[in-house]
Design an enzyme around this catalytic site. Sequence first.
Site, PDB file in Angstrom:
ATOM      1  CG  HIS A 171      -4.252 -14.031   7.983  1.00 45.87           C
ATOM      2  ND1 HIS A 171      -5.430 -13.338   7.792  1.00 45.87           N
ATOM      3  CD2 HIS A 171      -4.622 -15.228   8.519  1.00 45.87           C
ATOM      4  CE1 HIS A 171      -6.458 -14.072   8.173  1.00 45.87           C
ATOM      5  NE2 HIS A 171      -5.986 -15.224   8.615  1.00 45.87           N
ATOM      6  CD  GLU A 212      -5.394 -10.141   7.201  1.00 40.04           C
ATOM      7  OE1 GLU A 212      -5.620 -11.097   6.437  1.00 40.04           O
ATOM      8  OE2 GLU A 212      -5.413 -10.232   8.441  1.00 40.04           O
ATOM      9  NE  ARG A 262     -11.282 -13.812   9.661  1.00 34.36           N
ATOM     10  CZ  ARG A 262     -10.694 -14.999   9.541  1.00 34.36           C
ATOM     11  NH1 ARG A 262      -9.664 -15.292  10.322  1.00 34.36           N
ATOM     12  NH2 ARG A 262     -11.134 -15.877   8.661  1.00 34.36           N
TER      13      ARG A 262
END
Length: 330
Positions: free
Chosen positions: A297, A278, A250
């Site tokens: 991601h 994001e 993260r």
Amino acid sequence: MSVIETTPSREGLPLLVIPNCVPVMVKAFREFLPEFDGICRVRLFTDTMLDEEVLARRMKGADAVIVVGFHVGDDLLRTMSQTVRCIAFGGTGVDNYVNLEQAKEYGIRICNIVHYGDAAVAEHAIALLMEITRRVGEMNADMHEGVWHPLDGMELYGKTMGIVGFGGIGQWVARIARGFGMNIKVWSRHPHEEAMRELQAASAESIHDLFASSDVVSLHLAYNRNTRGIVTADDLDALRAGSILINTARAELIEAGSLAKRLEKGDIYAGLDVFDREPMPEVDPLRVVPGTILTPHAAWCTDTAVRNAVRQCIDSVRGFYTGEATNVVV
């Protein structure tokens, strides 16, 4: 956007709603939906909608919800609590996505998924590392443009891989790194004595010590209120010139704004799959600082990991309806 429904006419059955979906998960969800035949109706929305008002409308009347990729704020949770009694999250770190105490007060069961993509994320971390050290993508682009220009690389054999967090993913990374002949050094909030012995890993006294003594640092901590900003600007400053930072965990583990400032110096590299916002905004310093490899991601996005994630969501909700407890957090 399309909506997939099973047995919509059987209104006497409870209702499971999947109010949005990541595209790569739609196929797996469709495959598993027949497992709810005779147990509940299912309404699956196949788009990536994140607007809370729209999501709330879609979940109206649901007894159970599978949440994919959106935060359940307190107001949304309050609205959901009118009918919803089970929320299954298609990810880990569920306490970052919903107020667990509030859910408990409302009598809502919360489930998450575990170890669904340890190998997938570990492999992606190594892929980022290899792109930095061997520059395969850069040379491939040159070759397709007709440019024959071998680029210098960095050998990993004998280097030190520092791992922050030594759960399932961190241990997978260590196994791969050992295969390259790397030395393993670990900082972890929990003891993993057997794995440490198996992988001949040394223990770092602190995160700062790990950063100062490693050639590569890979982050694999769970993100929560205790780990937010746990990697500080001072830790980043301890990285030696030529060091590499990999983050597939993260972005919030790193003190806000500090990584871009460290990279601006131009003497270290970073492979990043996670970001503060994001999708990543068009204007973001990490897009322009030197020495970065960026992916959207995607570390978890393999056929096996996606199927594992969906499988666990299905099992959690089936367990709710059949009186079993699967991956229950609250």
